[in-house]
Design a protein around this motif. Sequence first.
Motif, mmCIF file in Angstrom:
data_model
loop_
_atom_site.group_PDB
_atom_site.id
_atom_site.type_symbol
_atom_site.label_atom_id
_atom_site.label_comp_id
_atom_site.label_asym_id
_atom_site.label_seq_id
_atom_site.Cartn_x
_atom_site.Cartn_y
_atom_site.Cartn_z
ATOM 1 N N CYS A 37 0.962 -1.313 0.474
ATOM 2 C CA CYS A 37 -0.009 -0.406 -0.045
ATOM 3 C C CYS A 37 1.174 1.176 -0.019
ATOM 4 O O CYS A 37 1.939 1.659 0.457
ATOM 5 C CB CYS A 37 -0.752 0.011 0.867
ATOM 6 N N PRO A 38 0.454 2.183 -1.103
ATOM 7 C CA PRO A 38 1.391 3.553 -0.510
ATOM 8 C C PRO A 38 0.180 4.110 0.574
ATOM 9 O O PRO A 38 -0.105 4.582 0.704
ATOM 10 C CB PRO A 38 0.658 4.433 -2.091
ATOM 11 N N PRO A 39 1.768 4.552 1.300
ATOM 12 C CA PRO A 39 1.392 5.760 2.447
ATOM 13 C C PRO A 39 1.841 6.883 1.605
ATOM 14 O O PRO A 39 0.544 7.835 2.861
ATOM 15 C CB PRO A 39 3.069 5.454 3.234
ATOM 16 N N PHE A 40 1.727 7.689 0.576
ATOM 17 C CA PHE A 40 1.358 8.864 0.552
ATOM 18 C C PHE A 40 1.225 8.726 -1.287
ATOM 19 O O PHE A 40 1.394 7.595 -1.675
ATOM 20 C CB PHE A 40 2.281 10.239 0.645
ATOM 21 N N ALA A 41 0.135 9.913 -1.786
ATOM 22 C CA ALA A 41 0.249 9.633 -3.126
ATOM 23 C C ALA A 41 1.388 9.978 -4.413
ATOM 24 O O ALA A 41 2.364 10.731 -4.013
ATOM 25 C CB ALA A 41 -0.360 11.278 -3.966
ATOM 26 N N GLU A 73 2.741 -3.088 4.424
ATOM 27 C CA GLU A 73 2.191 -1.682 5.116
ATOM 28 C C GLU A 73 2.635 -1.050 3.864
ATOM 29 O O GLU A 73 2.501 -2.239 2.468
ATOM 30 C CB GLU A 73 4.203 -0.977 5.255
ATOM 31 N N ALA A 74 2.606 0.316 3.142
ATOM 32 C CA ALA A 74 2.150 1.398 4.541
ATOM 33 C C ALA A 74 0.719 1.983 4.799
ATOM 34 O O ALA A 74 0.396 2.398 3.411
ATOM 35 C CB ALA A 74 3.166 2.317 4.687
ATOM 36 N N VAL A 75 0.165 1.884 5.435
ATOM 37 C CA VAL A 75 -1.709 2.465 5.515
ATOM 38 C C VAL A 75 -1.477 3.547 6.380
ATOM 39 O O VAL A 75 -1.424 3.445 7.638
ATOM 40 C CB VAL A 75 -2.802 1.420 6.332
ATOM 41 N N VAL A 76 -2.285 4.446 6.042
ATOM 42 C CA VAL A 76 -2.498 5.268 6.872
ATOM 43 C C VAL A 76 -4.134 5.815 7.261
ATOM 44 O O VAL A 76 -4.798 6.190 5.866
ATOM 45 C CB VAL A 76 -1.681 6.760 5.438
ATOM 46 N N THR A 102 1.078 -2.383 9.386
ATOM 47 C CA THR A 102 1.792 -1.547 9.755
ATOM 48 C C THR A 102 0.852 -0.002 9.164
ATOM 49 O O THR A 102 0.993 -0.330 8.306
ATOM 50 C CB THR A 102 3.448 -1.264 9.696
ATOM 51 N N VAL A 103 0.019 0.406 10.384
ATOM 52 C CA VAL A 103 -0.958 2.185 10.414
ATOM 53 C C VAL A 103 0.474 2.843 10.773
ATOM 54 O O VAL A 103 0.915 2.785 11.799
ATOM 55 C CB VAL A 103 -1.777 1.512 10.307
ATOM 56 N N ALA A 104 -0.503 3.817 10.251
ATOM 57 C CA ALA A 104 0.211 5.428 11.075
ATOM 58 C C ALA A 104 -0.991 5.919 11.303
ATOM 59 O O ALA A 104 -2.027 5.700 10.561
ATOM 60 C CB ALA A 104 1.253 6.840 9.671
ATOM 61 N N GLU A 207 14.498 13.792 6.269
ATOM 62 C CA GLU A 207 15.046 13.175 7.517
ATOM 63 C C GLU A 207 14.858 11.631 7.284
ATOM 64 O O GLU A 207 15.519 10.451 7.254
ATOM 65 C CB GLU A 207 15.377 13.410 8.436
ATOM 66 N N ALA A 208 13.032 11.578 7.709
ATOM 67 C CA ALA A 208 12.673 9.998 7.663
ATOM 68 C C ALA A 208 12.723 9.278 6.309
ATOM 69 O O ALA A 208 13.156 7.493 6.447
ATOM 70 C CB ALA A 208 11.682 10.303 8.093
ATOM 71 N N ARG A 209 12.848 10.078 5.486
ATOM 72 C CA ARG A 209 12.962 9.261 3.502
ATOM 73 C C ARG A 209 13.883 8.719 3.375
ATOM 74 O O ARG A 209 14.472 8.199 2.318
ATOM 75 C CB ARG A 209 11.979 10.261 3.077
ATOM 76 N N ALA A 210 15.386 9.896 3.562
ATOM 77 C CA ALA A 210 16.588 9.775 2.855
ATOM 78 C C ALA A 210 17.505 10.371 3.771
ATOM 79 O O ALA A 210 18.875 10.514 3.757
ATOM 80 C CB ALA A 210 16.277 10.764 1.556
ATOM 81 N N GLY A 211 18.034 10.647 5.395
ATOM 82 C CA GLY A 211 18.716 10.940 6.153
ATOM 83 C C GLY A 211 18.807 9.787 7.178
ATOM 84 O O GLY A 211 19.890 10.307 8.001
ATOM 85 N N ARG A 212 18.267 8.736 7.317
ATOM 86 C CA ARG A 212 18.523 7.730 8.546
ATOM 87 C C ARG A 212 19.853 7.117 7.781
ATOM 88 O O ARG A 212 20.664 7.157 6.928
ATOM 89 C CB ARG A 212 17.590 6.572 8.032
ATOM 90 N N LEU A 213 20.731 6.118 9.079
ATOM 91 C CA LEU A 213 22.088 5.880 9.225
ATOM 92 C C LEU A 213 21.566 4.735 9.216
ATOM 93 O O LEU A 213 21.147 4.165 9.585
ATOM 94 C CB LEU A 213 22.983 6.447 10.000
#
Length: 273
Positions: A37-41, A73-76, A102-104, A207-213
């Motif tokens: 599932c897409p978490p955003f469009a 995932e990911a269901v909003v 997994t949902v938000a 940060e969540a989408r491209a800044g994690r280590l």
Amino acid sequence: MIPKLGLAHFSAINVPPHEFARLAAAAGYGRIGLRLCPPFAGAPHYPLRAGSDALRSLSRLCVDLSIEVHDIEAVVIDAGFDPRTMLPTLEAAAELRATRLTVAGDDPDYARLAANFSLLCELAFPYGVSVDMENMGWRSIATYAQADALVASIAADNSGVLVDAIHFFRNGGDMAQLHSGLARVRSVQLCDVAGPAPETAEAMMAEARAGRLPPGEGELPLHALLKALRPEASISIEVPLSEPGCSAAYHIQHLMACTRQLFEASNETSPKR
């Protein structure tokens, strides 16, 4: 001791499910998550249908590879969310033998959000699927405390809280809060991050989408998190591939190596019994 580790699909989201399963198994993971599932469009996802040739072949492949599909995932759950629209996804999850969804939460109407979350848990139960609420700083359920309170309020046997390290620590979570709701923490996603916490929703998303280590390469107190967890909590790694020129295979293997080092270091510093 290092538990069976999972790999979230977001760690290599451009890799289709069949190849993702192969790469994860080759790197030593025992579980994978799949984004159906897409978490955003416009977000990348793979909407596999129950009964389709693609899903059947993926299910057989996972059995052959001895790798489990842990979560979908990911269901909003937003203002327009209808839990009944999730029935095809739940059917696909059951065919894959996935055990969690997994949902938000992103509905400003808390009563409606709670009602929809509760109904989703009810609908998921016959499929053998439990539903984990994950907090994200830019959504209505922004903090771990809010996610935990929501799960506690509906008291569904198949509900739980997902602790994603970046969202937990970046949005005010602390170990005291975690200990108070530990029985509801069913799933954990490990990653790391460095530098000051972002202050705007846009910066949080970036940060969540491209800044994690990789786990252990940043500043989050992951050792304390690991030591607090109950043994039955499922642990996965979620670090999106963002380095140009890095192959998905290398990235997945590197995440495993870093996570093993993190566990080994945690075991060395644990008090002897």
